[in-house]
Design an enzyme around this catalytic site. Structure first.
Site, PDB file in Angstrom:
ATOM      1  N   HIS A 166       0.871  -1.076   0.053  1.00  0.00           N
ATOM      2  CA  HIS A 166      -0.040   0.167  -0.128  1.00  0.00           C
ATOM      3  C   HIS A 166       0.868   1.172   0.146  1.00  0.00           C
ATOM      4  O   HIS A 166       0.947   1.967   0.988  1.00  0.00           O
ATOM      5  CB  HIS A 166      -0.852  -0.110   1.209  1.00  0.00           C
ATOM      6  CG  HIS A 166      -2.025   1.045   1.186  1.00  0.00           C
ATOM      7  ND1 HIS A 166      -1.635   2.339   1.474  1.00  0.00           N
ATOM      8  CD2 HIS A 166      -3.224   0.764   1.501  1.00  0.00           C
ATOM      9  CE1 HIS A 166      -2.964   2.835   1.541  1.00  0.00           C
ATOM     10  NE2 HIS A 166      -3.653   2.183   1.571  1.00  0.00           N
ATOM     11  N   GLU A 269      -1.034   1.369  -5.600  1.00  0.00           N
ATOM     12  CA  GLU A 269      -0.883   0.223  -4.693  1.00  0.00           C
ATOM     13  C   GLU A 269      -1.044  -1.115  -5.494  1.00  0.00           C
ATOM     14  O   GLU A 269      -1.876  -1.266  -6.235  1.00  0.00           O
ATOM     15  CB  GLU A 269      -1.968   0.242  -3.572  1.00  0.00           C
ATOM     16  CG  GLU A 269      -1.840   1.387  -2.699  1.00  0.00           C
ATOM     17  CD  GLU A 269      -3.432   1.526  -1.908  1.00  0.00           C
ATOM     18  OE1 GLU A 269      -4.048   0.382  -1.761  1.00  0.00           O
ATOM     19  OE2 GLU A 269      -3.974   2.739  -1.726  1.00  0.00           O
TER      20      GLU A 269
HETATM   21  O1  TA6 Z   1      -6.162   1.719  -0.463  1.00  0.00           O
HETATM   22  C1  TA6 Z   1      -7.369   2.608  -0.164  1.00  0.00           C
HETATM   23  C2  TA6 Z   1      -7.819   2.357   1.027  1.00  0.00           C
HETATM   24  O2  TA6 Z   1      -8.434   1.292   1.095  1.00  0.00           O
HETATM   25  C3  TA6 Z   1      -9.015   3.501   1.282  1.00  0.00           C
HETATM   26  O3  TA6 Z   1     -10.315   2.872   1.091  1.00  0.00           O
HETATM   27  C4  TA6 Z   1      -8.472   3.942   2.730  1.00  0.00           C
HETATM   28  O4  TA6 Z   1      -9.196   3.321   3.432  1.00  0.00           O
HETATM   29  C5  TA6 Z   1      -7.066   3.753   2.562  1.00  0.00           C
HETATM   30  O5  TA6 Z   1      -7.188   2.494   2.197  1.00  0.00           O
HETATM   31  C6  TA6 Z   1      -6.360   3.533   4.156  1.00  0.00           C
HETATM   32  O6  TA6 Z   1      -6.789   2.768   4.889  1.00  0.00           O
HETATM   33  P1  TA6 Z   1      -6.431   2.994   6.435  1.00  0.00           P
HETATM   34  O7  TA6 Z   1      -6.841   1.584   7.016  1.00  0.00           O
HETATM   35  O8  TA6 Z   1      -4.771   2.618   6.205  1.00  0.00           O
HETATM   36  O9  TA6 Z   1      -6.656   4.106   6.818  1.00  0.00           O
END
Ligand code: TA6
Length: 296
Positions: A166, A269
């Protein structure tokens, strides 16, 4: 553990270790090729900066580096699932919230350094996900950054696994940034709820963007026009690519996300989710890799 690592790798002058007040151990790499910072909390790459370049990964100034807390920036490891879990288990899995072990550090004659971190099932993981596994992240630090996330089913049952690298990328100005490589690809929009939208041209970001691009193995080019550079992200072992920027309101709603940080970051990601999750028989492995480099 800190002193053990310091003694074990004392001969590698380009690699040092530190520990913060919350007991999180950091690995600092400073070679002729690049600087990087990793930490064992979450098996996390926190920073990467090739020689002569500006930082490539974004890290929130209000990120927390403590046990049991995901780190807001760098490259969180999402595993064994990506996104929310149908049974209300932690979003993005549990390994980003746990301490990993340092498995090895090696430096090649050309200066490239590879750090390997790993985690096995434990009491906390079994309470969430009753399976045995070994998860390993090999991070190769040179003029580019290569990451290989390998999971191995060490249990006696078939397991279904997803996940993601991510990555939070640093850009000078999101308003002068465009993401090339997804034109013509179908995506599900998690902001509007629409599905199966076809991407026209480059991705431009002027509002909250949270898109899951499906069936794409394309290399992505983040045109960071404010810094006259392109961040190239290639991947293997994943057919999903997520592009995320929380924009103003969502950034302000997250305590560990700088309110203005949205204007200088974008997540691209490499993801295994949806129909791209995979079943691992006992003894089988799966590897998700990404390579990050800066071009001018
Ligand atoms: O990758 C995008 C995502 O799924 C968004 O929906 C947002 O929730 C982000 O990840 C961050 O997630 P987190 O749990 O690290 O706050």
């Amino acid at each position: 553990m800190l002193s053990q690592y310091q003694q074990q790798y004392a001969a590698l002058s380009d690699v040092t270790f530190s520990e913060n007040e919350q007991g999180v151990i950091f690995i600092h790499v400073a070679s002729s090729l690049a600087k990087a910072q990793l930490c064992l909390q979450g098996g996390h790459v926190c920073a990467f900066q090739p020689q002569g370049e500006e930082p490539v990964l974004w890290m929130s100034d209000s990120a927390l580096f403590q046990q049991d807390k995901a780190i807001r920036g760098g490259v969180p490891v999402c595993w064994p699932w990506f996104g929310p879990h149908p049974n209300g288990l932690p979003q993005h899995g549990f390994v980003r919230n746990q301490a990993w072990l340092l498995e090895s550090v090696e430096q090649q004659p050309d200066g490239v350094i590879t750090v390997v971190m790993g985690i096995n099932e434990n009491e906390a993981s079994r309470a969430l996900w009753p399976h045995a596994f070994h998860l390993q992240l090999a991070v190769t630090i040179g003029s580019s950054l290569e990451m290989a996330l390998t999971c191995r089913n060490v249990g006696d049952q078939v397991i279904e696994v997803g996940g993601a690298l991510h990555s939070y990328f640093a850009v000078a100005d999101i308003g002068h940034t465009r993401i090339e490589g997804l034109a013509g690809v179908s995506f599900d929009d998690k902001v509007s709820g629409e599905k199966g939208i076809i991407q026209c041209g480059d991705v431009l970001i002027d509002q909250e963007v949270d898109r899951v691009y499906l069936n794409t193995e394309s290399e992505i080019f983040i045109h960071d026009e404010g810094q006259n550079r392109v961040i190239a992200v290639s991947k293997q072992g994943s057919r999903g690519t997520v592009v995320w920027n929380p924009w103003v309101e969502k950034a302000a709603s997250m305590g560990d996300f700088d309110d203005e940080g949205y204007s200088q970051m974008v997540c691209v990601e490499a993801v295994n989710c949806g129909d791209d999750v995979f079943s691992l028989n006992p003894g089988e492995n799966h590897t998700l890799t990404q390579k990050i480099s800066v071009k001018h």
